[in-house]
Design a protein around this motif. Structure first.
Motif, short mmCIF file in Angstrom:
data_model
loop_
_atom_site.label_atom_id
_atom_site.label_comp_id
_atom_site.label_asym_id
_atom_site.label_seq_id
_atom_site.Cartn_x
_atom_site.Cartn_y
_atom_site.Cartn_z
N VAL A 216 0.85 -1.19 0.00
CA VAL A 216 0.00 0.00 0.00
C VAL A 216 0.89 1.24 0.00
CG1 VAL A 216 -1.92 -1.14 1.14
CG2 VAL A 216 -0.18 -0.02 2.53
N ILE A 217 0.32 2.35 -0.46
CA ILE A 217 1.08 3.59 -0.58
C ILE A 217 0.93 4.42 0.70
CG2 ILE A 217 1.31 5.75 -1.87
CD1 ILE A 217 0.31 4.33 -4.33
N ARG A 218 2.07 4.92 1.17
CA ARG A 218 2.09 5.82 2.30
C ARG A 218 3.12 6.92 2.06
NH1 ARG A 218 -1.80 3.41 3.11
NH2 ARG A 218 -2.55 2.36 4.99
N SER A 219 2.88 8.08 2.65
CA SER A 219 3.92 9.09 2.70
C SER A 219 4.89 8.68 3.80
CB SER A 219 3.31 10.46 3.00
OG SER A 219 4.32 11.44 3.11
N ARG A 220 6.17 8.70 3.50
CA ARG A 220 7.16 8.17 4.43
C ARG A 220 7.05 8.80 5.83
NH1 ARG A 220 12.43 5.78 3.99
NH2 ARG A 220 12.30 5.84 1.72
N HIS A 221 6.71 10.09 5.89
CA HIS A 221 6.71 10.76 7.18
C HIS A 221 5.58 10.28 8.10
CE1 HIS A 221 3.46 13.21 5.43
NE2 HIS A 221 3.18 13.61 6.65
N ARG A 222 4.60 9.54 7.54
CA ARG A 222 3.49 9.05 8.36
C ARG A 222 3.82 7.71 9.02
NH1 ARG A 222 -0.90 12.13 8.16
NH2 ARG A 222 -1.82 10.58 9.56
N LEU A 223 4.91 7.09 8.63
CA LEU A 223 5.27 5.80 9.21
C LEU A 223 5.95 5.99 10.56
CD1 LEU A 223 6.72 4.01 6.06
CD2 LEU A 223 4.54 3.55 7.16
N HIS A 224 5.53 5.19 11.52
CA HIS A 224 6.18 5.22 12.82
C HIS A 224 7.61 4.70 12.68
CE1 HIS A 224 6.90 4.43 17.11
NE2 HIS A 224 5.83 5.17 17.36
N ARG A 225 8.53 5.28 13.45
CA ARG A 225 9.93 4.88 13.31
C ARG A 225 10.14 3.39 13.59
NH1 ARG A 225 13.53 9.81 16.00
NH2 ARG A 225 12.98 11.40 14.44
N LYS A 226 9.39 2.85 14.53
CA LYS A 226 9.51 1.42 14.81
C LYS A 226 9.06 0.58 13.62
CE LYS A 226 9.02 1.59 19.86
NZ LYS A 226 8.22 1.12 21.03
N MET A 227 8.09 1.09 12.88
CA MET A 227 7.58 0.35 11.72
C MET A 227 8.58 0.33 10.58
SD MET A 227 4.78 -0.87 12.68
CE MET A 227 3.20 -0.68 13.52
N GLU A 228 9.35 1.40 10.41
CA GLU A 228 10.30 1.46 9.30
C GLU A 228 11.32 0.32 9.38
OE1 GLU A 228 12.24 5.09 8.54
OE2 GLU A 228 10.41 6.21 8.10
N GLN A 229 11.58 -0.17 10.58
CA GLN A 229 12.53 -1.25 10.75
C GLN A 229 11.92 -2.63 10.46
OE1 GLN A 229 13.93 -0.81 14.78
NE2 GLN A 229 14.45 1.35 14.52
N LEU A 230 10.60 -2.68 10.30
CA LEU A 230 9.91 -3.96 10.14
C LEU A 230 9.32 -4.16 8.76
CD1 LEU A 230 7.94 -3.94 13.53
CD2 LEU A 230 10.10 -5.12 13.05
N VAL A 231 9.33 -3.13 7.93
CA VAL A 231 8.66 -3.20 6.63
C VAL A 231 9.67 -3.03 5.51
CG1 VAL A 231 6.49 -2.34 7.57
CG2 VAL A 231 8.15 -0.72 6.62
N THR A 232 9.20 -3.32 4.30
CA THR A 232 9.99 -3.08 3.10
C THR A 232 9.40 -1.85 2.40
OG1 THR A 232 10.49 -5.42 2.82
CG2 THR A 232 10.73 -4.00 0.88
#
Length: 314
Positions: A216-232
């Motif tokens: 799914v499409i997201r703006s990068r700034h909306r992702l939680h920092r903890k999530m960035e380490q778990l997703v591609t």
């Protein structure tokens, strides 16, 4: 005063997020409301519910609570006025694309219902077999883990999502199925909760949207920092091409010289050509010695033979 961090343009770029259940909310409910865009919309100025979308007969209600922890509340009833038969709630971290799994199924069920007898598949009794509600997860490779007696938990291969089913005796309005994703925490854990009388096929439709591998499409700034380490994350737009700079005067001169040298190198210079040029040079030199006059070489003007000719030649 702390130093100001440099502006990061990539912080606001759109990215594809996979798995989708860790993408979080995009700040709007567009994806969840898309299947019911043709249903009546009620914008409420007062109260926690900001938008209410209902089926034409108002038996199905989809509420958007934009400022609450429970962002979505979806209910169904046998009639417009009586108490609801079942309720599904989605918290503020749940991706709207997962909510769309349920709203799409509701549209399908409502289209096949008879508006006059008060029936509809969206009011069906849940299956006696818990597996019917989570079959899409099992087919996607999710596995059951050991839990306390009377409950079932199935977890995704990455351990970052799952479903908990409480099979113990409960009242009709008890919450007994919970889909979850993400680490525990207010900004990281997505939850979808269904009450006991929710039809199994509607829970399965939500689970199928959750297990869908499509990013799914997201703006990068909306992702939680903890999530960035778990997703591609994959950029949506290709890299911006580099714009070539304008050539400088020195570049122009260098190019002209290079082209001239290239053209000269292409002029045929065979051994015969060189012998002819040498013979012409020897002939012109001998004629000059005999006559005492400068030689008239091919490709040059002859010397002036009279004062008039010399004047015009000047």
């Amino acid at each position: 005063m702390s130093p100001q961090l440099p502006y990061d343009q990539n912080h606001f770029e759109d990215v594809l997020v996979s798995p989708r259940y860790l993408a979080g909310s995009n700040g709007s409910g567009e994806a969840g409301f898309a299947p019911v865009a043709h249903w009546p919309h009620h914008h409420l100025d007062e109260g926690p519910c900001q938008l209410l979308v209902t089926s034409p007969d108002q038996r199905i209600r989809i509420g958007w609570f934009g400022d609450d922890f429970e962002l979505w509340k979806i209910t169904a009833a046998e009639e417009a006025a009586p108490a609801t038969r079942w309720t599904a709630t989605f918290n503020h971290v749940t991706p709207a694309e997962i909510v769309a799994g349920l709203t799409s199924a509701l549209v399908h069920d409502y289209a096949g219902a008879d508006p006059y007898d008060g029936s509809g598949r969206f009011l069906a009794s849940p299956s006696l077999y818990w597996v019917d509600a989570v079959r899409p997860l099992i087919e996607a490779g999710w596995r059951r883990k050991a839990t306390e007696r009377g409950t079932v938990e199935i977890v995704a291969p990455d351990g970052q999502a799952g479903v908990l089913i409480d099979n113990r005796l409960s009242a009709w309005d008890d919450e007994n199925v919970t889909l979850w994703a993400g680490p525990p925490g207010w900004g990281t854990r997505a939850e979808a909760v269904f009450t006991a009388r929710t039809p199994s096929h509607l829970i399965a439709a939500t689970a199928a949207a959750m297990a869908d591998p499509t990013p799914v499409i997201r703006s990068r700034h909306r992702l939680h920092r903890k999530m960035e380490q778990l997703v591609t994350l994959t950029p949506v737009a290709p890299p911006t091409p580099q714009i070539p700079r304008a050539p400088t005067p020195l570049d122009v001169r260098r190019t002209a010289v290079a082209q001239a040298v290239h053209r000269a190198a292409r002029v045929p210079q065979t051994a015969a050509d060189l012998r002819i040029m040498a013979a012409r040079s020897r002939t012109a030199t001998s004629a000059q010695i005999r006559s005492g006059k400068p030689a008239h070489l091919p490709g040059t003007l002859p010397p002036a033979s009279s004062p008039a000719q010399r004047r015009y030649s000047r």
